[in-house]
Design an enzyme around this catalytic site. Structure first.
Site, PDB file in Angstrom:
ATOM      1  N   ASP A  51       0.796  -1.259   0.042  1.00  0.00           N
ATOM      2  CA  ASP A  51      -0.089  -0.091  -0.044  1.00  0.00           C
ATOM      3  C   ASP A  51       1.015   1.154   0.150  1.00  0.00           C
ATOM      4  OD1 ASP A  51      -2.818   0.999   0.819  1.00  0.00           O
ATOM      5  OD2 ASP A  51      -1.547   2.284   1.691  1.00  0.00           O
ATOM      6  N   TYR A  56       3.060   9.726  -0.613  1.00  0.00           N
ATOM      7  CA  TYR A  56       4.314   9.169   0.088  1.00  0.00           C
ATOM      8  C   TYR A  56       5.769   9.460  -0.453  1.00  0.00           C
ATOM      9  CZ  TYR A  56       0.264   6.730   2.393  1.00  0.00           C
ATOM     10  OH  TYR A  56      -0.739   6.448   2.934  1.00  0.00           O
ATOM     11  N   HIS A 114      -7.636   9.578  -1.906  1.00  0.00           N
ATOM     12  CA  HIS A 114      -6.886   9.651  -0.525  1.00  0.00           C
ATOM     13  C   HIS A 114      -7.821  10.122   0.614  1.00  0.00           C
ATOM     14  CE1 HIS A 114      -2.618   9.254   1.023  1.00  0.00           C
ATOM     15  NE2 HIS A 114      -3.279   9.098   1.936  1.00  0.00           N
TER      16      HIS A 114
END
Ligand code: NAD
Length: 278
Positions: A51, A56, A114
């Site tokens: 994931d 990120y 998100h």
């Protein structure tokens, strides 16, 4: 209880896709050797689910880790997420291509919104439906959508989200939301299942760990699976990555599942979907 078998076991999404119920989270795993080694360690050990997210900033390393592992791409369930500043129809399509490029792959297994962004997310969802119909992604879903966010989105969709990824641990169970998602066929998935490390401070977890002769991480992650919740604990240490997944040789009693359910206090360690400023 859905059947829990082994590290490669899966729950079936409403479109028939099998989603491995145990995966590796890579939030805050640094791009480069840290994330590459974490992904390799996980896949080589038997994990089949990674994931990540555009925000990120480690999709390149994730892609490298997959390619350098002993597992082929089609045997890995790979999730990424569209970041808030890319939401909207055209910008989502662009962000998707950029994620694929960084990951070095030509499809995703799961693409998530998100965070909920009101009407803008409805446009994002239309782009998701296009990507899904074109078979660029095997499943589409949301993250951080509370019931009212879902109730706002669902009337405008053609394809119901397959997954909702939420902060989930014994201090934030939100059983009503889990039940609501189940009633719509939406698979619940846990982020921060270890309370970002705070789970290790709880006395009840220490008691359960000695009762079952397992670690605190194994107890709480097993609880996720027994509740039918997909889980993606994060670690970049190969030893912890292996140990966290060693939870297929025991079962929590119904009473102990209930004990953890009862710790609910609506406490978050991450942002509140009703009140965030990004
Ligand atoms: P987590 O609850 O998985 O906790 C991770 C922390 O626990 C790290 O500090 C790690 O070093 C530590 N840890 C892991 N195993 C351990 C062990 N065996 N012993 C001691 N410490 C241990 O937190 P998280 O990373 O926030 O959540 C997991 C994943 O969920 C993320 O990596 C990311 O993929 C996803 N996520 C998604 C969202 C979202 O908005 N959708 C938000 C946060 C995280």
């Amino acid at each position: 209880m859905k059947e829990i078998t082994d590290l490669q076991g899966s729950f079936e999404l409403h479109n028939g896709v099998q989603m491995p119920y145990f995966g590796l989270g890579v939030y805050q795993s640094e791009d480069g050797s840290e994330v590459i080694n974490a992904v390799k360690a996980a896949l080589d050990h038997g994990y089949r689910h990674i994931d990540t997210a555009a925000i990120y900033h480690n999709e390149e390393g994730v892609g490298t880790g997959i390619r350098e592992s002993s597992v082929s791409r089609e045997d890995v369930f790979l999730t990424s997420k569209v970041w808030n500043t890319d939401q909207g129809y055209d910008s989502t399509l662009k962000a998707f291509e950029a994620s694929l490029e960084r990951l070095g792959t030509d499809y995703l297994d799961l693409y998530l919104i998100h965070w909920p962004k009101g009407d803008l997310s409805k446009e994002t969802w239309k782009a998701f439906e296009k990507l899904y119909k074109e078979e660029r992604v095997r499943a589409i879903g949301v993250s951080n959508f509370l019931q009212h966010h879902l109730e706002d989105l669902l009337p405008s969709v053609e394809i119901v989200p397959m997954v909702n990824q939420m902060e989930f641990h014994p201090y934030l169970v939100q059983q009503d939301l889990i039940d609501f998602c189940a009633s719509k066929g939406i698979q619940y998935e846990a982020w921060s299942p270890l309370m970002q490390g705070h789970i290790f401070e709880l006395d009840m977890m220490k008691d359960l760990a000695s009762k079952y002769n397992k670690t605190i991480a194994q107890i709480v992650l097993r609880w996720d699976l027994q509740k039918g919740v997909i889980t993606i604990p994060k670690s970049s240490k190969p030893e912890r990555i292996k140990a966290n997944a060693d939870l297929f040789d025991f079962e929590l009693s119904q009473e102990d599942v209930q004990l953890l359910d009862n710790l609910e206090k609506g406490k978050r360690f991450g942002p509140d979907p009703n009140n965030f400023d990004f």
